[in-house]
Scaffold this active site. Structure first.
Site, PDB file in Angstrom:
ATOM      1  N   CYS A 101     -67.136 -52.945  71.099  1.00 44.42           N
ATOM      2  CA  CYS A 101     -67.015 -54.070  72.056  1.00 44.42           C
ATOM      3  C   CYS A 101     -65.566 -54.436  72.339  1.00 44.42           C
ATOM      4  CB  CYS A 101     -67.754 -55.283  71.518  1.00 44.42           C
ATOM      5  SG  CYS A 101     -69.478 -54.896  71.157  1.00 44.42           S
ATOM      6  N   HIS A 397     -72.412 -59.034  78.500  1.00 46.60           N
ATOM      7  CA  HIS A 397     -71.470 -58.308  77.631  1.00 46.60           C
ATOM      8  C   HIS A 397     -71.588 -56.801  77.839  1.00 46.60           C
ATOM      9  CE1 HIS A 397     -69.430 -56.725  74.241  1.00 46.60           C
ATOM     10  NE2 HIS A 397     -70.427 -56.752  73.374  1.00 46.60           N
ATOM     11  N   CYS A 427     -65.024 -59.417  68.546  1.00 48.50           N
ATOM     12  CA  CYS A 427     -65.568 -58.735  67.368  1.00 48.50           C
ATOM     13  C   CYS A 427     -66.202 -57.429  67.841  1.00 48.50           C
ATOM     14  CB  CYS A 427     -66.610 -59.595  66.680  1.00 48.50           C
ATOM     15  SG  CYS A 427     -68.021 -59.971  67.741  1.00 48.50           S
TER      16      CYS A 427
HETATM   17  C1  LIG Z   1     -81.600 -60.417  72.006  1.00 49.18           C
HETATM   18  C2  LIG Z   1     -82.253 -59.326  72.860  1.00 49.18           C
HETATM   19  C3  LIG Z   1     -83.066 -58.395  71.962  1.00 49.18           C
HETATM   20  C4  LIG Z   1     -83.178 -60.046  73.845  1.00 49.18           C
HETATM   21  O1  LIG Z   1     -83.686 -59.117  74.734  1.00 49.18           O
HETATM   22  P1  LIG Z   1     -84.915 -59.472  75.708  1.00 49.18           P
HETATM   23  O2  LIG Z   1     -86.122 -59.770  74.915  1.00 49.18           O
HETATM   24  O3  LIG Z   1     -84.948 -58.408  76.731  1.00 49.18           O
HETATM   25  O4  LIG Z   1     -84.388 -60.839  76.337  1.00 49.18           O
HETATM   26  P2  LIG Z   1     -84.923 -61.634  77.574  1.00 49.18           P
HETATM   27  O5  LIG Z   1     -83.795 -61.973  78.446  1.00 49.18           O
HETATM   28  O6  LIG Z   1     -86.119 -60.952  78.185  1.00 49.18           O
HETATM   29  O7  LIG Z   1     -85.359 -62.990  76.926  1.00 49.18           O
HETATM   30  C5  LIG Z   1     -86.559 -63.115  76.178  1.00 49.18           C
HETATM   31  C6  LIG Z   1     -87.208 -64.420  76.600  1.00 49.18           C
HETATM   32  O8  LIG Z   1     -86.288 -65.484  76.327  1.00 49.18           O
HETATM   33  C7  LIG Z   1     -86.080 -66.251  77.494  1.00 49.18           C
HETATM   34  N1  LIG Z   1     -84.683 -66.704  77.489  1.00 49.18           N
HETATM   35  C8  LIG Z   1     -83.594 -65.968  77.181  1.00 49.18           C
HETATM   36  N2  LIG Z   1     -82.497 -66.738  77.288  1.00 49.18           N
HETATM   37  C9  LIG Z   1     -82.916 -67.964  77.647  1.00 49.18           C
HETATM   38  C10 LIG Z   1     -82.232 -69.180  77.895  1.00 49.18           C
HETATM   39  N3  LIG Z   1     -80.904 -69.288  77.805  1.00 49.18           N
HETATM   40  N4  LIG Z   1     -82.973 -70.246  78.257  1.00 49.18           N
HETATM   41  C11 LIG Z   1     -84.309 -70.163  78.370  1.00 49.18           C
HETATM   42  N5  LIG Z   1     -85.009 -69.029  78.127  1.00 49.18           N
HETATM   43  C12 LIG Z   1     -84.310 -67.954  77.781  1.00 49.18           C
HETATM   44  C13 LIG Z   1     -86.361 -65.289  78.632  1.00 49.18           C
HETATM   45  O9  LIG Z   1     -86.711 -65.965  79.803  1.00 49.18           O
HETATM   46  C14 LIG Z   1     -87.502 -64.492  78.088  1.00 49.18           C
HETATM   47  O10 LIG Z   1     -88.677 -65.238  78.267  1.00 49.18           O
HETATM   48  P3  LIG Z   1     -90.057 -64.522  78.666  1.00 49.18           P
HETATM   49  O11 LIG Z   1     -90.370 -63.606  77.511  1.00 49.18           O
HETATM   50  O12 LIG Z   1     -90.991 -65.670  78.803  1.00 49.18           O
HETATM   51  O13 LIG Z   1     -89.768 -63.801  79.919  1.00 49.18           O
HETATM   52  C15 LIG Z   1     -81.204 -58.492  73.632  1.00 49.18           C
HETATM   53  O14 LIG Z   1     -80.561 -59.297  74.595  1.00 49.18           O
HETATM   54  C16 LIG Z   1     -80.180 -57.919  72.696  1.00 49.18           C
HETATM   55  O15 LIG Z   1     -80.421 -56.893  72.052  1.00 49.18           O
HETATM   56  N6  LIG Z   1     -79.002 -58.557  72.599  1.00 49.18           N
HETATM   57  C17 LIG Z   1     -78.000 -58.200  71.651  1.00 49.18           C
HETATM   58  C18 LIG Z   1     -77.072 -57.197  72.224  1.00 49.18           C
HETATM   59  C19 LIG Z   1     -76.097 -56.738  71.169  1.00 49.18           C
HETATM   60  O16 LIG Z   1     -76.444 -56.434  70.052  1.00 49.18           O
HETATM   61  N7  LIG Z   1     -74.867 -56.671  71.550  1.00 49.18           N
HETATM   62  C20 LIG Z   1     -73.849 -56.232  70.679  1.00 49.18           C
HETATM   63  C21 LIG Z   1     -73.035 -57.385  70.292  1.00 49.18           C
HETATM   64  S1  LIG Z   1     -71.756 -56.903  69.213  1.00 49.18           S
END
Ligand SMILES: CC(C)(COP(=O)(O)OP(=O)(O)OC[C@H]1O[C@@H](n2cnc3c(N)ncnc32)[C@H](O)[C@@H]1OP(=O)(O)O)[C@@H](O)C(=O)NCCC(=O)NCCS
Length: 441
Positions: A101, A397, A427
């Site tokens: 990242c 990101h 990070c």
């Molecule tokens: C966390 C993660 C698994 C979520 O993926 P996802 O399930 O596809 O996420 P979604 O955006 O579909 O959100 C899931 C639910 O939460 C809800 N949601 C997410 N953010 C929200 C917010 N800020 N407010 C309200 N609802 C929210 C979505 O609407 C969705 O609802 P639904 O199931 O009713 O449609 C994914 O984003 C991820 O892997 N992130 C980490 C990435 C990472 O590791 N990066 C490296 C960093 S070093």
């Protein structure tokens, strides 16, 4: 803004690298607006826009350095393909860097080194990630079989190689890149969950941080600050459209909605949710770095200068994403300043739990003494100076681009607020932390 006396005043080098301009694409959720685009096209699009905005002659560019993490199989050196695709002189050297990242941080600090040593005057730096189209590879046994078949001398021999009984059904399954640490087997999200537990970061605090990220990002779009640093991307497939805005920001989210989401990485006892994590994202960002001499010769004004930087690394089996708590004091010491000298901060938000853990460690005298050998804490950061335009939780990101997005936003916000000193921290997987200090002189 008040400046305290620095711990150790380090003179800046005689040649300075200046951030002159930068642009990013809209950051969009993987699998949405950019799903049909090639990673090179995304990088090309924003780099061409930047060249046109800056008015710089392509022949002025000495070098290109671009970050990318999920390396596409067809581009062994994406940065060099970018030179050729963006219409820069074919004689421009270019290299692709990867530091998870923090890849674009590496591009920016490598570019700074080239300028400070006098090896270049103008360096195009940045990064790109296209998580919609990650390179899917074959299992090693299947790959070996296909290579052997391609080398067979006759059609029959080829068929015989392909029919080898040693291949199991599991070997036929394609392999996608994962966001899992090789050495620990833990995903980034599981590591963030571990950090939340070890540091006692509450779900309510994580959600509050995420809420504020969305609020600030929505406000920065509403008042035009983000529009000014985002260039449209034209998608020609399916009738064509211009993608002009980030698509993950939720202006309408609330603490109640965030609080209702189920934990993702530890379903029973966890606190890390889709709402307080950064999403998987497509996007690119390009920054124009230039020596101050060249900028003066061209009549260009620097937004900010790179003052210092530092990288750190921790054992991934411990707190994987805590690297910035070590890199920040190192970069500050190299700049000869204290945390209290910092006017504005851009801190990559992989997860709210990671940001809050980092802030906690910076403010902790025990951490300072035990881990840094310091007699007092690095310092407490006022959340009001962090991520003025929202952070990665709201904006998204794209791994390879995030460091450039942070530096670009910080430089823009420093220029807008006439802030003197700013700090970027990112990070990264592998336990790496990056920190860059910018200043306006
Ligand atoms: C966390 C993660 C698994 C979520 O993926 P996802 O399930 O596809 O996420 P979604 O955006 O579909 O959100 C899931 C639910 O939460 C809800 N949601 C997410 N953010 C929200 C917010 N800020 N407010 C309200 N609802 C929210 C979505 O609407 C969705 O609802 P639904 O199931 O009713 O449609 C994914 O984003 C991820 O892997 N992130 C980490 C990435 C990472 O590791 N990066 C490296 C960093 S070093």
């Amino acid at each position: 803004m008040a400046r305290s006396t620095g711990a150790r005043i380090t003179q800046p080098p005689p040649r300075r690298a200046a951030i002159i301009a930068g642009l990013r694409t809209p950051f969009v959720r993987a699998g949405t607006d950019f799903a049909q685009l090639d990673v090179l096209e995304l990088a090309r699009s924003v780099t061409v826009e930047l060249m046109q905005h800056s008015g710089l002659a392509p022949s002025d560019v000495d070098h290109v350095i671009y970050g990318n993490v999920t390396r596409p199989v067809r581009y062994s050196n994406l940065a060099r393909e970018l030179v050729l695709a963006a219409g820069l002189p074919k004689t421009t050297p270019a290299d692709t860097v990867t530091l998870a990242c923090a890849s674009a941080c590496q591009a920016i600090t490598d570019g700074t080194n080239l300028i400070e040593r006098g090896y270049a005057d103008v360096v195009i730096v940045g990064g790109v990630e296209m998580l919609s189209n990650v390179p899917i590879t074959l299992s090693p046994p299947l790959a070996r079989t296909l290579v052997a078949a391609s080398q067979a001398r006759s059609f029959g021999a080829r068929l015989q190689t392909l029919a080898r009984p040693s291949l199991g059904l599991a070997d036929l399954v394609p392999v996608a890149p994962s966001i899992t640490e090789t050495s620990t087997g833990l995903s980034m999200g599981q590591s963030a969950e571990l950090m939340a537990k070890l540091n006692g970061i509450s779900r309510a605090d994580q959600d509050a941080w995420a809420f504020s990220s969305h609020q600030k990002a929505a406000a920065a779009w509403a008042d035009g600050r983000l529009a000014a640093e985002v260039a449209p991307v034209y998608v020609v497939n399916d009738g064509g459209c211009a993608v002009v805005r980030d698509n993950h920001i939720r202006a309408d989210t609330s603490l109640e909605k965030l609080g209702a989401l189920r934990p993702v990485f530890d379903r029973q006892y966890g606190t890390v949710t889709a709402g307080n994590s950064s999403p998987l994202t497509d996007g690119a960002a390009t920054v124009l770095l230039m020596s101050t001499e060249k900028a003066a010769a061209l009549g260009l004004t620097a937004k900010a200068l790179v003052r210092s930087y530092a990288y750190s690394a921790v054992d991934p089996a411990g707190q994987l994403l805590i690297g910035p708590a070590y890199a920040i004091p190192k970069a500050l010491a190299r700049a000869g300043i204290d945390l209290t000298d910092i006017d504005l901060v851009e801190m990559h938000e992989a997860f709210a739990a990671q940001v809050l853990s980092t802030l906690q460690k910076l403010a902790s005298p025990e951490f300072a003494e035990r881990e840094l050998g310091r007699s007092k804490a690095v310092g407490s950061l006022d959340p009001g100076i962090i991520n003025s335009r929202g952070g990665s939780i709201a904006l998204g990101h794209p791994f390879g681009a995030t460091g450039a997005r942070c530096v670009l936003t910080l430089a823009n916000e420093m220029e807008l607020q006439s802030a003197q000193v700013g700090l970027v921290s990112v990070c990264a997987a592998g336990g790496v932390g990056a920190a860059i200090v910018l200043e306006r002189v």
